[in-house]
Scaffold this active site. Structure first.
Site, mmCIF file in Angstrom:
data_model
loop_
_atom_site.group_PDB
_atom_site.id
_atom_site.type_symbol
_atom_site.label_atom_id
_atom_site.label_comp_id
_atom_site.label_asym_id
_atom_site.label_seq_id
_atom_site.Cartn_x
_atom_site.Cartn_y
_atom_site.Cartn_z
ATOM 1 C CD GLU A 1 63.526 32.145 27.413
ATOM 2 O OE1 GLU A 1 64.421 31.147 26.885
ATOM 3 O OE2 GLU A 1 63.399 33.209 27.032
ATOM 4 N NE ARG B 1 68.963 19.685 22.822
ATOM 5 C CZ ARG B 1 68.582 20.496 23.666
ATOM 6 N NH1 ARG B 1 69.321 21.396 24.228
ATOM 7 N NH2 ARG B 1 67.250 21.090 23.388
ATOM 8 C CE LYS C 1 61.554 26.092 25.442
ATOM 9 N NZ LYS C 1 61.615 26.704 26.891
HETATM 10 P P1 ATP Z 1 64.373 24.289 23.347
HETATM 11 O O1 ATP Z 1 65.827 24.034 22.724
HETATM 12 O O2 ATP Z 1 63.570 23.264 22.930
HETATM 13 O O3 ATP Z 1 64.131 25.436 23.158
HETATM 14 P P2 ATP Z 1 65.480 24.913 25.784
HETATM 15 O O4 ATP Z 1 66.788 24.233 26.391
HETATM 16 O O5 ATP Z 1 65.693 26.605 25.222
HETATM 17 O O6 ATP Z 1 64.654 24.169 24.877
HETATM 18 P P3 ATP Z 1 64.587 25.553 28.480
HETATM 19 O O7 ATP Z 1 63.104 26.111 28.668
HETATM 20 O O8 ATP Z 1 65.616 26.455 28.404
HETATM 21 O O9 ATP Z 1 64.306 24.931 27.037
HETATM 22 O O10 ATP Z 1 64.980 24.305 29.042
HETATM 23 C C1 ATP Z 1 64.638 24.046 30.648
HETATM 24 C C2 ATP Z 1 65.492 22.847 30.885
HETATM 25 O O11 ATP Z 1 65.056 21.461 30.192
HETATM 26 C C3 ATP Z 1 66.930 23.389 30.807
HETATM 27 O O12 ATP Z 1 67.726 22.860 31.751
HETATM 28 C C4 ATP Z 1 67.453 22.385 29.455
HETATM 29 O O13 ATP Z 1 68.728 22.062 29.607
HETATM 30 C C5 ATP Z 1 66.263 21.255 29.596
HETATM 31 N N1 ATP Z 1 66.086 20.536 28.340
HETATM 32 C C6 ATP Z 1 65.739 21.325 27.057
HETATM 33 N N2 ATP Z 1 65.650 20.388 26.212
HETATM 34 C C7 ATP Z 1 66.193 19.269 26.537
HETATM 35 C C8 ATP Z 1 66.144 18.127 25.859
HETATM 36 N N3 ATP Z 1 65.923 18.002 24.736
HETATM 37 N N4 ATP Z 1 66.804 17.102 26.672
HETATM 38 C C9 ATP Z 1 66.991 17.226 27.933
HETATM 39 N N5 ATP Z 1 66.876 18.322 28.516
HETATM 40 C C10 ATP Z 1 66.408 19.194 27.914
HETATM 41 MG MG MG Z 2 67.190 27.243 26.592
#
Ligand code: ATP
Ligand code: MG
Length: 563
Positions: A36, A263, A273
């Site tokens: 996102e 993760r 984020k």
């Molecule tokens: P955050 O929790 O930091 O806000 P998010 O999951 O909301 O991260 P997205 O932009 O939705 O961020 O993530 C894009 C992709 O990266 C998704 O498929 C998510 O599962 C993966 N992702 C995010 N954080 C991690 C992590 N710590 N380890 C592995 N994959 C991750």
């Molecule tokens: Mg997310």
């Protein structure tokens, strides 16, 4: 890295190979990375990129970089641009023709929503999100129904079209899936599919005032792109039944499958984020690319290489158990990589003058030095040497302990690549600070070896005083002092654990002259000190700024022993 780690399949590769062997998906593999655009990418995202991109590459499949830009209120073009840059950098792929935006599918998603309404599988609800939360029930008590659940498909369709046309206010109505108000999985208790948001979208402007929820949108995006293996993190495991429900209730569409993996969590940092944005907005770091940040652009600015990050991701592997990885693993990955590629240079961080009393005044000679003992192709260079040099203040002691092998009065040491020198004395100013160290050199030890087989135990680095390049050096340490700063059990705010000594700035370090021509893509090892790179952002003409990428492991101990 041992061979077994390289060759053992992770559980997702096992699934992919199994699917291929059964001829599923027409023998095709298609993955996506779906961020996102509401922040910069961090090292956790790197794990996901390496996994998804790596699978497509390994199995001759397709990879798409998809922006999950379904929420206009938090998303910005700045984030889109940074994410593209980071994914290109990390994968080394220019992504031509493979960048997608979920917002390009809004019309198709809308059409599918009407399909569910017509089938009596979605309805308009007039409860606010707060009311829904209050009404949701308990594991044993079902959710309270909304009156829209009993509306006819015609009435729901009419309301949905008027929602799209902007006839209602934010919060007034939602579209919900009609699934199961008593499901033990709360995600299936008639989840919201669309809500009204009257905000400009970074790509569609004001064309839409209804926006799809993640759970509704994500599977549709995967379906449109004909993704075969939709890989996400474990917290989405309980959303999978919903992912499946939406896809199973639409006719004639591509059917992707969702798989979840653990993760990445790292010690001494935070990875959400929202928290990273808070650090940026609060001025607690210099920006998203602050080299202390766990962001991909922060690591890049600090001097990390994509190869090192990819090696780290390979090493930690892909599993289904959540765990926290020691940041030392990442630091070792960059050390291993830089040890192979970094050009060795000499730089004195905290200089003191060294006067060679028996070296002719006004004379300069060129000393040959090896650029990289790990790679003969990097060759050698010449470094100027004359009567006055700089050495590290720490390499001299007035009153040394017995095992001190560096400079002190009466002791002989090697100046790296140059000569043996014997310390003869030192001078102090009125405040008792040492202003210069004096020594004599042995002309018969040129190149740093003596013809008579005489050994010295210490080797120190130096820079010629007349030709030294002045530089600012930034030494980074961990962003937090606590291993787990955002421990949910700890009531203290994570920001209280920011390492106040996370950045030490050294002005007027003295570097060997070749470093005047350094470029940001080069990697250096300042001998005995660490790995460094030029800071592309803050370096100005004739005022270089170097970032320490990583400290050395104990490589210098070996050099001292060899002497
Ligand atoms: P955050 O929790 O930091 O806000 P998010 O999951 O909301 O991260 P997205 O932009 O939705 O961020 O993530 C894009 C992709 O990266 C998704 O498929 C998510 O599962 C993966 N992702 C995010 N954080 C991690 C992590 N710590 N380890 C592995 N994959 C991750
Ligand atoms: Mg997310």
């Amino acid at each position: 890295m041992s061979e077994s780690i390289e060759t053992r399949l992770n559980f997702i590769e096992q699934i992919v190979e199994h699917d291929l062997s059964e001829g599923k998906n027409g023998g095709r593999v298609a993955t996506r990375f779906p961020p996102e655009p509401n922040g910069y990418l961090h090292i956790g995202h790197a794990k996901s990129i390496c996994l998804n991109y790596g699978l497509a590459k390994k199995y001759g499949g397709q990879f798409v970089m998809r922006f999950d830009d379904t929420n206009p209120s938090k998303e910005e073009t700045e984030y889109v641009e940074s994410i593209i840059e980071d994914v290109k950098w990390l994968t080394g792929d220019n992504l031509t023709g493979r960048i997608r935006y979920a917002s390009d599918y809004f019309e198709q998603m809308y059409t599918w929503a009407e399909e569910l309404i017509k089938k009596g599988k979605a309805y308009i609800c007039n409860q606010s999100l707060d009311e829904m939360r209050d009404n949701r029930g308990t594991p044993t008590v079902p959710m309270k129904p909304s009156e829209g659940r009993e509306f006819s498909p015609e009435k729901n369709l009419d309301l949905f079209r008027r929602m799209r046309n902007g006839e209602f206010n934010e919060g007034e109505l939602t579209l919900r899936a009609k699934i199961d108000l008593a499901s033990p999985n709360f995600n299936l208790r008639d989840p919201v599919m669309y809500r009204i948001i009257k905000a400009d979208h970074h790509r569609t402007g004001n064309k839409w005032c209804i926006y799809p929820m993640y759970d509704w949108a994500h599977g549709l995006e995967d379906s449109i792109e004909q993704i075969t293996h939709s890989i996400c993190t474990l917290e989405f495991e309980h959303h999978r039944p919903l992912y499946d429900w939406f896809l199973d209730n639409l006719d004639g569409i591509w059917r992707p499958r969702q798989y979840e993996f653990a993760r990445l969590n790292l010690t001494y940092t935070v990875m959400s984020k929202r928290k990273l944005l808070e650090l940026v907005k609060g001025g607690l770091v210099s920006g998203w690319s602050d080299p202390r940040m766990p962001t991909i652009c922060g690591f890049r600015r600090r001097g990390y290489t994509p190869e090192a990050i990819r090696a780290f991701c390979r090493e930690i592997g892909v599993a289904k158990m959540n765990s926290t990885i020691d940041v030392v693993k990442l630091e070792n990955a960059i050390r291993d990589d830089l040890n192979k590629r970094a050009l060795r240079r000499m730089g004195v961080l905290r200089p003191v003058k060294l006067l060679i009393e028996n070296y002719p005044d006004g004379q300069t000679e060129q000393i040959e030095a090896i650029n990289n003992p790990e790679n003969d192709a990097d060759g050698t260079r010449l470094i100027p040497f004359s009567r006055t040099l700089y050495v590290e203040r720490d390499d001299f002691m007035e009153d040394p302990p017995k095992k001190y092998f560096r400079l002190s009065v009466g002791r002989e040491v090697r100046l790296r690549y140059a000569y043996y020198v014997t310390c003869t004395g030192f001078d102090k100013d009125a405040n008792g600070n040492i202003t210069q160290i004096r020594c004599t050199y042995d002309p018969a030890t040129r190149g740093g070896t003596s013809a008579d087989g005489r050994k010295v135990q210490g080797t120190i680095h130096w820079v010629d005083r007349n030709c030294a390049v002045n530089a600012e050096i930034r030494l980074y340490d961990r962003l937090f002092t606590k291993e787990n700063p955002d421990d949910p059990q700890d009531p203290t705010d994570y920001k209280a654990y920011i390492n106040q000594n996370g950045l030490e700035i050294i002005q007027n370090a003295k570097l060997e002259p070749s470093l005047a021509d350094a470029t940001p893509d080069q990697r250096f090892q300042f001998e005995r000190i660490g790995y460094f790179c030029l800071d592309a952002t803050d370096t100005k003409p004739k005022q270089p700024v170097f970032n320490r990428t990583a400290s050395l492991r104990d490589t210098w101990a070996k050099i001292e022993k060899k002497g």
